[in-house]
Enzyme design. Structure first.
Site, PDB file in Angstrom:
ATOM      1  N   GLU A   1     -10.850   2.616  -8.284  1.00 50.02           N
ATOM      2  CA  GLU A   1     -10.600   3.897  -8.936  1.00 50.02           C
ATOM      3  C   GLU A   1      -9.648   3.699 -10.106  1.00 50.02           C
ATOM      4  O   GLU A   1      -8.809   2.804 -10.084  1.00 50.02           O
ATOM      5  CB  GLU A   1      -9.935   4.881  -7.966  1.00 50.02           C
ATOM      6  CG  GLU A   1     -10.746   5.241  -6.752  1.00 50.02           C
ATOM      7  CD  GLU A   1     -10.015   6.230  -5.864  1.00 50.02           C
ATOM      8  OE1 GLU A   1     -10.666   6.829  -5.000  1.00 50.02           O
ATOM      9  OE2 GLU A   1      -8.782   6.394  -6.028  1.00 50.02           O
TER      10      GLU A   1
ATOM     11  N   HIS B   1      -8.778  12.836  -0.975  1.00 47.55           N
ATOM     12  CA  HIS B   1      -7.425  13.292  -1.277  1.00 47.55           C
ATOM     13  C   HIS B   1      -6.946  14.241  -0.191  1.00 47.55           C
ATOM     14  O   HIS B   1      -7.427  15.355  -0.057  1.00 47.55           O
ATOM     15  CB  HIS B   1      -7.291  13.960  -2.645  1.00 47.55           C
ATOM     16  CG  HIS B   1      -5.873  13.885  -3.180  1.00 47.55           C
ATOM     17  ND1 HIS B   1      -5.446  12.870  -4.015  1.00 47.55           N
ATOM     18  CD2 HIS B   1      -4.796  14.662  -2.966  1.00 47.55           C
ATOM     19  CE1 HIS B   1      -4.177  13.048  -4.310  1.00 47.55           C
ATOM     20  NE2 HIS B   1      -3.749  14.119  -3.673  1.00 47.55           N
TER      21      HIS B   1
ATOM     22  N   THR C   1       0.228  10.575  -8.277  1.00 46.40           N
ATOM     23  CA  THR C   1      -1.056  10.502  -7.588  1.00 46.40           C
ATOM     24  C   THR C   1      -2.043  11.395  -8.324  1.00 46.40           C
ATOM     25  O   THR C   1      -1.644  12.224  -9.141  1.00 46.40           O
ATOM     26  CB  THR C   1      -0.924  10.946  -6.113  1.00 46.40           C
ATOM     27  OG1 THR C   1      -2.162  10.714  -5.435  1.00 46.40           O
ATOM     28  CG2 THR C   1      -0.554  12.416  -6.003  1.00 46.40           C
TER      29      THR C   1
ATOM     30  N   HIS D   1       1.771  -0.297  -7.294  1.00 45.84           N
ATOM     31  CA  HIS D   1       1.207  -0.589  -5.971  1.00 45.84           C
ATOM     32  C   HIS D   1       0.152  -1.683  -6.116  1.00 45.84           C
ATOM     33  O   HIS D   1       0.479  -2.860  -5.971  1.00 45.84           O
ATOM     34  CB  HIS D   1       0.678   0.673  -5.277  1.00 45.84           C
ATOM     35  CG  HIS D   1       0.034   1.679  -6.173  1.00 45.84           C
ATOM     36  ND1 HIS D   1      -1.117   1.425  -6.883  1.00 45.84           N
ATOM     37  CD2 HIS D   1       0.398   2.958  -6.469  1.00 45.84           C
ATOM     38  CE1 HIS D   1      -1.452   2.505  -7.570  1.00 45.84           C
ATOM     39  NE2 HIS D   1      -0.558   3.445  -7.360  1.00 45.84           N
TER      40      HIS D   1
ATOM     41  N   HIS E   1      -6.688   1.650  -6.320  1.00 46.25           N
ATOM     42  CA  HIS E   1      -6.501   2.447  -7.538  1.00 46.25           C
ATOM     43  C   HIS E   1      -5.366   1.818  -8.340  1.00 46.25           C
ATOM     44  O   HIS E   1      -4.222   2.255  -8.256  1.00 46.25           O
ATOM     45  CB  HIS E   1      -6.171   3.897  -7.181  1.00 46.25           C
ATOM     46  CG  HIS E   1      -6.147   4.825  -8.348  1.00 46.25           C
ATOM     47  ND1 HIS E   1      -6.542   6.145  -8.257  1.00 46.25           N
ATOM     48  CD2 HIS E   1      -5.786   4.646  -9.640  1.00 46.25           C
ATOM     49  CE1 HIS E   1      -6.422   6.723  -9.435  1.00 46.25           C
ATOM     50  NE2 HIS E   1      -5.953   5.832 -10.288  1.00 46.25           N
TER      51      HIS E   1
ATOM     52  N   ARG F   1       9.619  -4.998  -1.402  1.00 48.13           N
ATOM     53  CA  ARG F   1      10.514  -6.103  -1.069  1.00 48.13           C
ATOM     54  C   ARG F   1      10.157  -7.399  -1.778  1.00 48.13           C
ATOM     55  O   ARG F   1      10.825  -8.417  -1.574  1.00 48.13           O
ATOM     56  CB  ARG F   1      10.488  -6.347   0.456  1.00 48.13           C
ATOM     57  CG  ARG F   1      11.198  -5.301   1.272  1.00 48.13           C
ATOM     58  CD  ARG F   1      12.707  -5.356   1.100  1.00 48.13           C
ATOM     59  NE  ARG F   1      13.265  -6.594   1.603  1.00 48.13           N
ATOM     60  CZ  ARG F   1      13.715  -6.768   2.845  1.00 48.13           C
ATOM     61  NH1 ARG F   1      13.629  -5.761   3.708  1.00 48.13           N
ATOM     62  NH2 ARG F   1      14.219  -7.896   3.220  1.00 48.13           N
TER      63      ARG F   1
END
Length: 238
Positions: A70, A191, A101, A50, A43, A18
């Site tokens: 990471e 993970h 991912t 992100h 990461h 947003r």
């Protein structure tokens, strides 16, 4: 007790959807610490879909627990980012550009010379290094030869098969961990670990130092709340 490092990528994904700063990534990281998490993981990826590169500087300035960054060290911008922030740990992950991912560990045999060079870059800067690997004894042995401090076992296969046959699912991880212990290298994991499969993994893997959990933890927090969720994950590790 195995440390819990909370991966906050999904919080950044929600924020970015947003624009603006809601949820506030830094506040969430500080709250995770306040609720008991012993580390924060990010990461960043080249498209910054992100975690943004600036986020790492903002987080480094305020968090008090272990900071783990990471990423793919083949990206020079990532290398520069890590060296500039001096986190407690860098985890080297062989992501392809645009990958949704992480989905595999390093081939530490094929890329051994390259990894030796990169591990030395970060260790010379005083940063602990962990290499993302599949649960294969030969990959653990070759990882040791790179000079890395730790490996991070890629646990998707364990999570996928846990409910079918958990002993069979964890067998290669146990073998890899035993070899790592024999060779004197630290063990992290991550993970798809969640509230269903985490306790068995942590109890079975000898000398598991740290788990990094993001997607499942954030998903659980939608129902349980962040504080309660972190408490439940910590309980699985205790």
């Amino acid at each position: 007790m195995t440390k819990l490092s909370v991966n906050i990528n999904k919080i950044a994904t929600l924020r970015n959807s947003r624009g603006g700063n809601n949820p506030d990534l830094v506040k969430v990281a500080l709250d995770c610490e306040r609720f008991g998490a012993q580390g924060i993981t990010v990461h960043p990826r080249p498209d910054e879909r992100h975690i943004r590169y600036q986020d790492t500087f903002d987080l480094k300035a305020v968090i008090a627990t272990e900071f783990n960054i990471e990423g793919n060290c083949k990206e020079q911008k990532f290398v520069d980012l890590v060296l500039a922030n001096q986190p407690a740990q860098v985890t080297l992950v062989p992501d392809a550009e645009g990958q949704i991912t992480s989905n595999h560990g390093w081939d530490t045999i094929k890329h051994q010379n390259y990894l030796k060079e990169m591990v030395a870059v970060f260790k010379n800067a005083g940063i602990r290094v962990s290499i993302f690997v599949d649960p294969v004894v030969e990959m653990v042995e070759a990882a040791v030869s790179t000079g890395t401090d730790r490996i991070e076992l890629y646990t998707e296969a364990y999570a996928q098969h846990y409910h079918t046959d958990r002993e069979k699912a964890i067998a290669p991880y146990l073998a890899a961990a035993i070899k790592a212990n024999e060779l004197g290298i630290g063990i992290n994991a991550g993970h798809d670990l969640d509230l269903h499969n985490l306790r068995y993994f942590a109890q079975t893997i000898p000398n598991l130092l740290e788990v990094s959990i993001g997607h499942a933890l954030v998903s659980d927090a939608l129902y349980l709340g962040l504080e309660e969720t972190i408490k439940r994950y910590l309980a699985q590790l205790n």
